[in-house]
Design an enzyme around this catalytic site. Structure first.
Site, PDB file in Angstrom:
ATOM      1  N   GLU A  79      58.223 102.404   0.373  1.00 42.35           N
ATOM      2  CA  GLU A  79      57.452 102.142  -0.860  1.00 42.35           C
ATOM      3  C   GLU A  79      55.956 102.432  -0.732  1.00 42.35           C
ATOM      4  O   GLU A  79      55.269 102.469  -1.747  1.00 42.35           O
ATOM      5  CB  GLU A  79      57.681 100.695  -1.341  1.00 42.35           C
ATOM      6  N   HIS A  97      58.555  96.011   1.781  1.00 45.26           N
ATOM      7  CA  HIS A  97      57.829  95.082   0.885  1.00 45.26           C
ATOM      8  C   HIS A  97      57.197  93.937   1.678  1.00 45.26           C
ATOM      9  O   HIS A  97      57.384  92.755   1.369  1.00 45.26           O
ATOM     10  CB  HIS A  97      58.765  94.551  -0.200  1.00 45.26           C
ATOM     11  N   TYR A 138      62.916 100.263   2.740  1.00 42.45           N
ATOM     12  CA  TYR A 138      62.078  99.442   1.850  1.00 42.45           C
ATOM     13  C   TYR A 138      61.784  98.138   2.578  1.00 42.45           C
ATOM     14  O   TYR A 138      62.711  97.412   2.948  1.00 42.45           O
ATOM     15  CB  TYR A 138      62.795  99.146   0.529  1.00 42.45           C
ATOM     16  N   ASP A 178      49.210  97.622 -19.855  1.00 41.32           N
ATOM     17  CA  ASP A 178      48.782  98.219 -18.584  1.00 41.32           C
ATOM     18  C   ASP A 178      47.259  98.148 -18.504  1.00 41.32           C
ATOM     19  O   ASP A 178      46.572  97.891 -19.511  1.00 41.32           O
ATOM     20  CB  ASP A 178      49.260  99.681 -18.470  1.00 41.32           C
ATOM     21  N   ASN A 210      67.045  93.626  -5.563  1.00 37.06           N
ATOM     22  CA  ASN A 210      67.695  94.921  -5.268  1.00 37.06           C
ATOM     23  C   ASN A 210      68.543  95.362  -6.460  1.00 37.06           C
ATOM     24  O   ASN A 210      69.750  95.607  -6.323  1.00 37.06           O
ATOM     25  CB  ASN A 210      68.521  94.851  -3.973  1.00 37.06           C
ATOM     26  N   ASP A 247      60.050  92.109  -5.957  1.00 34.74           N
ATOM     27  CA  ASP A 247      60.110  92.542  -4.555  1.00 34.74           C
ATOM     28  C   ASP A 247      58.725  92.548  -3.918  1.00 34.74           C
ATOM     29  O   ASP A 247      58.592  92.511  -2.700  1.00 34.74           O
ATOM     30  CB  ASP A 247      60.806  93.920  -4.425  1.00 34.74           C
ATOM     31  N   LYS A 277      67.448  98.405   2.464  1.00 34.06           N
ATOM     32  CA  LYS A 277      66.685  97.175   2.250  1.00 34.06           C
ATOM     33  C   LYS A 277      66.097  96.640   3.541  1.00 34.06           C
ATOM     34  O   LYS A 277      66.551  96.973   4.644  1.00 34.06           O
ATOM     35  CB  LYS A 277      67.591  96.105   1.618  1.00 34.06           C
ATOM     36  N   ARG A 302      74.339 100.142  -1.715  1.00 34.57           N
ATOM     37  CA  ARG A 302      73.778 101.472  -1.447  1.00 34.57           C
ATOM     38  C   ARG A 302      73.885 101.813   0.041  1.00 34.57           C
ATOM     39  O   ARG A 302      74.036 100.944   0.878  1.00 34.57           O
ATOM     40  CB  ARG A 302      72.280 101.514  -1.820  1.00 34.57           C
TER      41      ARG A 302
HETATM   42  N1  LIG Z   1      63.567  94.589  -8.284  1.00 31.66           N
HETATM   43  C1  LIG Z   1      64.007  95.793  -7.918  1.00 31.66           C
HETATM   44  O1  LIG Z   1      65.164  95.997  -7.562  1.00 31.66           O
HETATM   45  C2  LIG Z   1      63.056  96.946  -7.961  1.00 31.66           C
HETATM   46  C3  LIG Z   1      63.516  98.263  -7.800  1.00 31.66           C
HETATM   47  C4  LIG Z   1      62.573  99.308  -7.863  1.00 31.66           C
HETATM   48  C5  LIG Z   1      61.226  99.030  -8.048  1.00 31.66           C
HETATM   49  N2  LIG Z   1      60.836  97.726  -8.167  1.00 31.66           N
HETATM   50  C6  LIG Z   1      59.443  97.304  -8.329  1.00 31.66           C
HETATM   51  O2  LIG Z   1      58.979  97.591  -9.635  1.00 31.66           O
HETATM   52  C7  LIG Z   1      57.543  97.522  -9.581  1.00 31.66           C
HETATM   53  C8  LIG Z   1      56.949  98.709 -10.331  1.00 31.66           C
HETATM   54  O3  LIG Z   1      57.194  99.893  -9.592  1.00 31.66           O
HETATM   55  P1  LIG Z   1      56.770 101.328 -10.160  1.00 31.66           P
HETATM   56  O4  LIG Z   1      57.330 102.330  -9.254  1.00 31.66           O
HETATM   57  O5  LIG Z   1      57.032 101.399 -11.620  1.00 31.66           O
HETATM   58  O6  LIG Z   1      55.198 101.291  -9.934  1.00 31.66           O
HETATM   59  P2  LIG Z   1      54.121 102.308 -10.585  1.00 31.66           P
HETATM   60  O7  LIG Z   1      53.023 102.386  -9.569  1.00 31.66           O
HETATM   61  O8  LIG Z   1      54.759 103.531 -11.063  1.00 31.66           O
HETATM   62  O9  LIG Z   1      53.616 101.491 -11.866  1.00 31.66           O
HETATM   63  C9  LIG Z   1      52.917 100.284 -11.760  1.00 31.66           C
HETATM   64  C10 LIG Z   1      52.093 100.124 -13.013  1.00 31.66           C
HETATM   65  O10 LIG Z   1      51.499  98.800 -12.975  1.00 31.66           O
HETATM   66  C11 LIG Z   1      50.225  98.937 -13.567  1.00 31.66           C
HETATM   67  N3  LIG Z   1      49.431  97.737 -13.264  1.00 31.66           N
HETATM   68  C12 LIG Z   1      48.773  97.429 -12.109  1.00 31.66           C
HETATM   69  N4  LIG Z   1      48.120  96.252 -12.259  1.00 31.66           N
HETATM   70  C13 LIG Z   1      48.391  95.809 -13.529  1.00 31.66           C
HETATM   71  C14 LIG Z   1      48.017  94.670 -14.268  1.00 31.66           C
HETATM   72  N5  LIG Z   1      47.212  93.731 -13.756  1.00 31.66           N
HETATM   73  N6  LIG Z   1      48.474  94.551 -15.549  1.00 31.66           N
HETATM   74  C15 LIG Z   1      49.285  95.491 -16.092  1.00 31.66           C
HETATM   75  N7  LIG Z   1      49.662  96.610 -15.430  1.00 31.66           N
HETATM   76  C16 LIG Z   1      49.226  96.761 -14.151  1.00 31.66           C
HETATM   77  C17 LIG Z   1      49.700 100.242 -12.999  1.00 31.66           C
HETATM   78  O11 LIG Z   1      48.595 100.734 -13.737  1.00 31.66           O
HETATM   79  C18 LIG Z   1      50.937 101.117 -13.109  1.00 31.66           C
HETATM   80  O12 LIG Z   1      50.988 101.797 -14.356  1.00 31.66           O
HETATM   81  C19 LIG Z   1      57.193  97.514  -8.080  1.00 31.66           C
HETATM   82  O13 LIG Z   1      56.925  96.192  -7.649  1.00 31.66           O
HETATM   83  C20 LIG Z   1      58.455  98.009  -7.435  1.00 31.66           C
HETATM   84  O14 LIG Z   1      58.573  97.623  -6.086  1.00 31.66           O
HETATM   85  C21 LIG Z   1      61.724  96.696  -8.118  1.00 31.66           C
END
Ligand SMILES: NC(=O)c1ccc[n+]([C@@H]2O[C@H](COP(=O)([O-])OP(=O)(O)OC[C@H]3O[C@@H](n4cnc5c(N)ncnc54)[C@H](O)[C@@H]3O)[C@@H](O)[C@H]2O)c1
Length: 357
Positions: free
Chosen positions: A119, A97, A95, A195, A296, A266, A76, A17
Site C-alpha cells: 500500500e 497497514h 498489505y 474531499d 479485507n 485498515d 494480508k 484471495r
Molecule cells: N477495507 C478494505 O478492505 C479496503 C480495501 C481497499 C482499500 N481500502 C482503504 O480505502 C482507503 C482509500 O483508499 P484509496 O486507494 O481510495 O486512496 P486514494 O489515495 O485513492 O484516495 C484517498 C482520498 O482521500 C482524500 N482525503 C485525504 N484526507 C481527507 C480528509 N481529511 N477529508 C476528505 N478526504 C480526504 C484524498 O484527497 C484522496 O482523494 C484506504 O484506507 C485504503 O487502505 C480498504
C-alpha cells in the site's frame, strides 16, 4: 539476490484471495526463481495446485516450508499465528497497514524482518498496488451499503415514483470513494462527495459521478450527515493513520437504521465510531447506526481480486527478488534492520505509541 519465493495460504477470517495467480508464478519461475506454493493456496480463488505446478512451482503441504523461503509474498498482514516464522533476513511483501498495527510493526522490528508494503508503493501521486483493491472495495461498498440499508431503515437506494432516492455521502474521493460513488449512482442514489482536493471534486461533479460536492470540514460534514442514509469512509493520507473526518457526535445525529461503511478502517478508520470487523461478523450497531468495517472487503471476491492483485504486483515481486533498488519499488520498504524506515509510517507509529503511553 533472492532465489526462493513462498506463497502461503491466507489465514485471515474469510480471506479467500491468493497473492499470485499461476500466470504471475510462471513469470517468476521463467526468470529462474524457485517458487513454493502452499497446497490449496489458490483453490478459493479458482486456481488448482496443478496449474501452479504447470507454471513451474513446487506445491508443498505445509506453511512452515513456504515461510522458509527467502521472500514471502502474501495478501494480508501476517496474523499472530504466523509471527513464529519471522526471522532475520526474511523478506516479506504484502498489505501491512502498519500505522494501524503497532504490535505487528514491533514484531517485525524485533525479529529483523525486511518488510515491504503493497500500500505504500508510489508512482508519483498514484498508489499502484493499493488501487486495484480500492477499486474492488469501493464497488463492494455500494453493494454492502445498499444491502445493510435494507436491513436497517428499510430504504432502497434509488427510491421509487413519488419517493426520493436515498442520500449517500462518500468521504475521500480517491479510487475507493470514486468506485463507491459510481456504484451508488448506478443504483440512482443521490451522492455527495467530500474531499480536500477541490479539483478532483469538480471533475467528478462534471462527469456525473457525484450529484453534489463538499469541501472536507468537520462542521459542513455534520450538516450533511444528519440527512444521510449511507456514509462511505475512504479518506487516506498514504502511510499515515486515517484522518478522523466524522466524530462520534455526528454519527449520533444520523437517523436510526442508517449505515456507515468505513473502508479506511485498515488504516485505523476515518469515522470515530468505527472499529475493525471481519467477513464472518461484518457489522455492529452503535447509537442505532449500522457499521460495516471489514478490513479485507475484496477477500469476498477472490477470483477477481486475486487476478487484479497478481497483475499489479508480479513485476514488482520479480524486482524485489532481483534488484530491490528498482524504481518500481519506490516507497515499499517499511521495516529494515530493526527499524521502521518509511518516514510517514514511522511518524504515525510514534504518534500512536505516544498516545497509548
Ligand atoms: N477495507 C478494505 O478492505 C479496503 C480495501 C481497499 C482499500 N481500502 C482503504 O480505502 C482507503 C482509500 O483508499 P484509496 O486507494 O481510495 O486512496 P486514494 O489515495 O485513492 O484516495 C484517498 C482520498 O482521500 C482524500 N482525503 C485525504 N484526507 C481527507 C480528509 N481529511 N477529508 C476528505 N478526504 C480526504 C484524498 O484527497 C484522496 O482523494 C484506504 O484506507 C485504503 O487502505 C480498504
Amino acid at each position: 539476490m533472492v532465489k526462493t519465493v513462498g506463497l502461503p495460504t491466507e489465514v485471515k477470517d474469510g480471506e479467500r484471495r491468493v497473492a499470485l495467480d499461476p500466470h504471475a508464478v510462471a513469470t517468476l519461475t521463467s526468470a529462474g526463481l524457485r517458487v513454493r506454493v502452499q497446497q490449496g493456496a489458490g483453490i478459493a480463488a479458482g486456481f488448482e495446485d496443478s496449474e501452479y505446478r504447470s507454471a513451474g512451482a513446487d506445491v508443498v503441504p505445509d506453511a512452515a516450508e513456504v515461510w522458509a523461503s527467502e521472500l514471502v509474498v502474501k495478501v494480508k498482514e501476517p496474523l499472530r499465528c504466523e509471527w513464529k516464522w519471522f526471522r532475520p533476513g526474511l523478506k516479506l511483501f504484502g498489505y501491512l497497514h502498519l500505522a494501524a498495527a503497532p504490535d505487528l510493526a514491533r514484531a517485525l522490528q524485533e525479529t529483523g524482518v525486511e518488510a515491504h508494503a503493497f500500500e505504500t508503493v508510489r508512482e508519483g501521486r498514484h498508489l499502484p498496488l493499493l488501487a486495484p483493491m480500492s477499486d474492488i472495495a469501493g464497488r463492494s461498498a455500494a453493494i454492502m451499503g445498499a444491502y445493510y440499508l435494507a436491513q436497517g431503515s428499510g430504504t432502497l437506494l434509488g427510491g421509487s415514483a413519488g419517493v426520493p432516492p436515498a442520500r449517500v455521502v462518500v468521504i475521500g474521493m480517491g479510487v475507493a470513494g470514486t468506485m463507491a460513488a459510481r456504484g451508488a449512482r448506478g443504483m440512482d442514489a443521490e451522492v455527495t462527495g467530500v474531499d480536500i482536493d477541490l479539483e478532483r471534486l469538480r471533475r467528478l461533479h462534471l462527469d456525473g459521478t457525484l450529484t453534489a460536492t463538499l469541501a472536507s470540514s468537520s462542521s459542513a460534514i455534520g450538516e450533511t450527515l444528519a440527512e444521510a442514509d449511507l456514509v462511505v469512509g475512504a479518506a487516506l493520507v498514504p502511510g499515515a493513520r486515517a484522518p478522523i473526518v466524522v466524530d462520534a457526535a455526528q454519527v449520533r445525529s444520523m437517523r436510526k437504521g442508517s449505515v456507515v461503511v468505513d473502508l479506511a478502517i485498515d488504516q485505523g478508520g476515518c469515522i470515530e465510531t468505527s472499529h475493525p470487523t471481519s467477513l464472518s461478523d461484518p457489522v455492529y450497531e452503535e447509537t442505532g447506526v449500522i457499521h460495516y468495517c471489514v478490513t479485507n472487503v475484496p477477500g469476498q471476491f477472490p477470483r477477481t481480486a486475486s487476478r487484479a492483485l497478481s497483475a499489479a504486483i508480479a513485476s514488482r515481486v520479480l524486482q524485489l527478488a532481483l534488484d530491490p533498488s528498482d524504481p518500481l519499488l519506490t516507497g515499499s520498504l517499511n521495516v529494515a534492520h530493526g527499524r521502521v524506515v518509511h518516514p510517514v509510517v514511522a511518524a504515525a507509529l510514534a504518534t500512536s505509541l505516544t498516545a497509548v503511553s
